[in-house]
Every structure is written in structure tokens, then in C-alpha cells.
Design a protein around this motif. Sequence first.
Motif, PDB file in Angstrom:
ATOM      1  N   MET A   1       0.796  -1.245  -0.121  1.00  0.00           N
ATOM      2  CA  MET A   1      -0.102   0.145  -0.070  1.00  0.00           C
ATOM      3  C   MET A   1       0.841   1.378   0.037  1.00  0.00           C
ATOM      4  O   MET A   1       0.688   2.129  -0.712  1.00  0.00           O
ATOM      5  N   LYS A   2       2.006   1.131   0.919  1.00  0.00           N
ATOM      6  CA  LYS A   2       2.841   2.386   0.876  1.00  0.00           C
ATOM      7  C   LYS A   2       3.511   2.775  -0.484  1.00  0.00           C
ATOM      8  O   LYS A   2       3.636   3.774  -0.862  1.00  0.00           O
ATOM      9  N   LYS A   3       3.734   1.523  -1.103  1.00  0.00           N
ATOM     10  CA  LYS A   3       4.478   1.720  -2.725  1.00  0.00           C
ATOM     11  C   LYS A   3       3.392   2.321  -3.487  1.00  0.00           C
ATOM     12  O   LYS A   3       3.688   3.341  -4.131  1.00  0.00           O
ATOM     13  N   VAL A   4       2.258   1.900  -3.407  1.00  0.00           N
ATOM     14  CA  VAL A   4       1.031   2.680  -4.377  1.00  0.00           C
ATOM     15  C   VAL A   4       0.742   3.971  -3.880  1.00  0.00           C
ATOM     16  O   VAL A   4       1.066   4.705  -4.824  1.00  0.00           O
ATOM     17  N   LEU A   5       0.942   4.320  -2.881  1.00  0.00           N
ATOM     18  CA  LEU A   5       0.654   5.832  -2.450  1.00  0.00           C
ATOM     19  C   LEU A   5       1.841   6.724  -2.834  1.00  0.00           C
ATOM     20  O   LEU A   5       1.623   7.860  -3.372  1.00  0.00           O
ATOM     21  N   THR A   6       2.974   5.907  -2.691  1.00  0.00           N
ATOM     22  CA  THR A   6       4.158   6.764  -3.106  1.00  0.00           C
ATOM     23  C   THR A   6       4.177   7.130  -4.772  1.00  0.00           C
ATOM     24  O   THR A   6       4.213   8.144  -5.169  1.00  0.00           O
ATOM     25  N   PHE A   7       3.661   5.966  -5.532  1.00  0.00           N
ATOM     26  CA  PHE A   7       3.318   6.225  -6.985  1.00  0.00           C
ATOM     27  C   PHE A   7       2.262   7.313  -7.239  1.00  0.00           C
ATOM     28  O   PHE A   7       2.774   8.163  -8.328  1.00  0.00           O
ATOM     29  N   VAL A   8       1.459   7.230  -6.375  1.00  0.00           N
ATOM     30  CA  VAL A   8       0.399   8.115  -6.639  1.00  0.00           C
ATOM     31  C   VAL A   8       0.780   9.801  -6.483  1.00  0.00           C
ATOM     32  O   VAL A   8       0.464  10.527  -7.359  1.00  0.00           O
ATOM     33  N   LEU A   9       1.245   9.951  -5.281  1.00  0.00           N
ATOM     34  CA  LEU A   9       1.657  11.144  -4.774  1.00  0.00           C
ATOM     35  C   LEU A   9       2.760  11.630  -5.745  1.00  0.00           C
ATOM     36  O   LEU A   9       2.993  12.904  -6.378  1.00  0.00           O
ATOM     37  N   GLY A 129       6.470  -9.021  -6.594  1.00  0.00           N
ATOM     38  CA  GLY A 129       6.499  -7.500  -6.286  1.00  0.00           C
ATOM     39  C   GLY A 129       5.756  -6.683  -7.250  1.00  0.00           C
ATOM     40  O   GLY A 129       5.851  -5.465  -7.337  1.00  0.00           O
ATOM     41  N   VAL A 130       4.950  -7.410  -8.152  1.00  0.00           N
ATOM     42  CA  VAL A 130       4.150  -6.586  -9.167  1.00  0.00           C
ATOM     43  C   VAL A 130       2.967  -5.990  -8.825  1.00  0.00           C
ATOM     44  O   VAL A 130       2.078  -6.811  -8.215  1.00  0.00           O
ATOM     45  N   ALA A 131       2.935  -4.702  -8.743  1.00  0.00           N
ATOM     46  CA  ALA A 131       1.612  -3.907  -8.082  1.00  0.00           C
ATOM     47  C   ALA A 131       0.645  -3.943  -8.988  1.00  0.00           C
ATOM     48  O   ALA A 131       0.714  -4.445 -10.133  1.00  0.00           O
ATOM     49  N   HIS A 166       8.779  -2.166 -23.454  1.00  0.00           N
ATOM     50  CA  HIS A 166       9.779  -0.809 -23.625  1.00  0.00           C
ATOM     51  C   HIS A 166      10.368  -0.698 -22.227  1.00  0.00           C
ATOM     52  O   HIS A 166      11.356  -0.254 -22.167  1.00  0.00           O
ATOM     53  N   PHE A 167       8.985  -0.528 -21.320  1.00  0.00           N
ATOM     54  CA  PHE A 167       9.501  -0.237 -20.091  1.00  0.00           C
ATOM     55  C   PHE A 167      10.412  -1.015 -19.383  1.00  0.00           C
ATOM     56  O   PHE A 167      11.050  -0.790 -18.608  1.00  0.00           O
ATOM     57  N   ARG A 168       9.946  -2.512 -19.640  1.00  0.00           N
ATOM     58  CA  ARG A 168      10.852  -3.313 -18.818  1.00  0.00           C
ATOM     59  C   ARG A 168      12.459  -3.321 -19.429  1.00  0.00           C
ATOM     60  O   ARG A 168      13.133  -3.684 -18.605  1.00  0.00           O
ATOM     61  N   GLY A 177       9.473   8.662 -11.327  1.00  0.00           N
ATOM     62  CA  GLY A 177       9.950   7.675 -10.218  1.00  0.00           C
ATOM     63  C   GLY A 177      10.127   6.354 -10.938  1.00  0.00           C
ATOM     64  O   GLY A 177      10.155   5.226  -9.820  1.00  0.00           O
ATOM     65  N   LYS A 178      10.187   5.942 -12.120  1.00  0.00           N
ATOM     66  CA  LYS A 178      10.739   4.625 -12.648  1.00  0.00           C
ATOM     67  C   LYS A 178       9.331   3.974 -12.260  1.00  0.00           C
ATOM     68  O   LYS A 178       9.651   2.434 -12.132  1.00  0.00           O
ATOM     69  N   MET A 179       8.321   4.233 -11.932  1.00  0.00           N
ATOM     70  CA  MET A 179       6.891   3.126 -11.490  1.00  0.00           C
ATOM     71  C   MET A 179       6.605   2.081 -12.660  1.00  0.00           C
ATOM     72  O   MET A 179       6.593   1.029 -12.140  1.00  0.00           O
ATOM     73  N   MET A 180       6.409   2.741 -13.807  1.00  0.00           N
ATOM     74  CA  MET A 180       6.334   1.500 -14.699  1.00  0.00           C
ATOM     75  C   MET A 180       7.477   0.450 -15.187  1.00  0.00           C
ATOM     76  O   MET A 180       7.295  -0.535 -15.379  1.00  0.00           O
ATOM     77  N   ARG A 181       8.731   1.360 -15.133  1.00  0.00           N
ATOM     78  CA  ARG A 181       9.899   0.452 -15.353  1.00  0.00           C
ATOM     79  C   ARG A 181       9.915  -0.424 -14.150  1.00  0.00           C
ATOM     80  O   ARG A 181      10.231  -1.774 -14.463  1.00  0.00           O
ATOM     81  N   ASN A 182       9.987  -0.105 -12.925  1.00  0.00           N
ATOM     82  CA  ASN A 182       9.906  -1.164 -11.788  1.00  0.00           C
ATOM     83  C   ASN A 182       8.954  -2.340 -11.932  1.00  0.00           C
ATOM     84  O   ASN A 182       9.122  -3.374 -11.632  1.00  0.00           O
ATOM     85  N   ILE A 183       7.646  -1.810 -12.403  1.00  0.00           N
ATOM     86  CA  ILE A 183       6.657  -2.910 -12.497  1.00  0.00           C
ATOM     87  C   ILE A 183       6.565  -3.760 -13.662  1.00  0.00           C
ATOM     88  O   ILE A 183       6.714  -5.141 -13.438  1.00  0.00           O
ATOM     89  N   ALA A 184       7.077  -3.355 -14.565  1.00  0.00           N
ATOM     90  CA  ALA A 184       7.413  -4.447 -15.920  1.00  0.00           C
ATOM     91  C   ALA A 184       8.681  -5.112 -15.678  1.00  0.00           C
ATOM     92  O   ALA A 184       8.576  -6.396 -16.169  1.00  0.00           O
TER      93      ALA A 184
END
Length: 203
Positions: A1-9, A129-131, A166-168, A177-184
Motif C-alpha cells: 500500500m505504501k508503494k502505491v501511495l508513493t506512486f500516486v503522490l 512484487g508486481v503491483a 519498452h518499460f521492462r 519515479g520509474k514506476m512503470m519500469r519497476n513494475i514491468a
Amino acid sequence: MKKVLTFVLTGLAISVAASAWAEGGNAEAGKTKSATCAACHGMDGNSTNPEWPKLAGQHANYLVKQLANFKDDARVNATMSPMAKPLSEQDMADLAAYYSSQAVKLGEADQAKVALGEQIYKGGNNATGVAACAACHGPTGTGNPASNFPALKGQHAAYTKAQLNHFRKGDRANDAGKMMRNIAAGMTDAEIEAVAEYIAGLK
């Protein structure tokens, strides 16, 4: 949840400039200016080639950001980069206003892949760890304009799959914040393909 909140902010913080541009857009002017874009993206922003994204119904702020990124090479594409170079801030705002006012034509998903796609989209993969995609892009793929997270519903599966790859690989790096790169980076080929199919069929 903390990771998601960081992404949103983080997404909210970077959307301020794009929002200011998009608010000054004129949809009628954008329709006229979109004549060049129509060859790839369709007259109303619903491309027929699955390798080119549908722009119809996309949040204006997000469209402005992508055009600005193509213009300043924060995002690079052999076709889009030179197209964006001559655009002014007003051009971008007008085009974004026009495409955001159009209705996206929803697609169909490969039913053999939607079960896995739905699982990843709604719940992610805790083991790797994939959100969950839904945390930022919404349960039905409508996105979050306040945080500049794009709408995904109905997008071509081939395009979504290509962008996740491409993100991966780090070829696309204009995500906050590298959100999509980290997820992919944590997604398997099968998960990427399944999520792309599921998104294509979202209503």
C-alpha cells in the motif's frame, strides 16, 4: 500500500505543468490540427493499426505530457519524435483537448488469456512484487487524471504489450519515479501479454 501511495503522490506532483497546458486547449482548433495525426491515429483518435495507440478519450494532461516528452526527447520514437518537434505548447493543448473529447472504441480480449490478465490487473503478483494495475489505472481502466495516470481501457493489446516491453527493457523511461519500469521489470512475457489482452477488453 505504501508503494502505491508513493506512486500516486509522485504522479500528482509531475502532472501540474501538463495540467496548466491542457486547460488552455481548444478542441475545435485541435480537430483542425489533427489532420496530420489522422493517418496513424484515425480521424477520431481510434487507430485501426494495433501497433499505434488509440488516443480517443485519453486524459488531456497525459496527452500533453507525452507530446512534450517526444518534443524534448524524454520519450523517443522514430515517427512521433519528429512529428512533435514543431509543436507549440498551444498546439499540444489543442490536440489534447480534441482527442480527450472523443469516445474510445472498445476492443475485444483474447478470452484464453483474460483470467491471468485479470489476476495481474486487479491483484498484481505479490510473489514478484508486481503491483496491481488497477491501483493507478482504476478497476475499469479509466485512469486517474489528477495523478496523470492514463486511461487504458480498450487500448490495442499489441500497443500495450509493446509499451510494457519498452518499460521492462528501459527503452521507454518517461515514467515518474520509474514506476512503470519497476513494475514491468517483474513481469513475465505471459503476464505482459495477458494484461494487454485484458486491458483491450475492459469496458
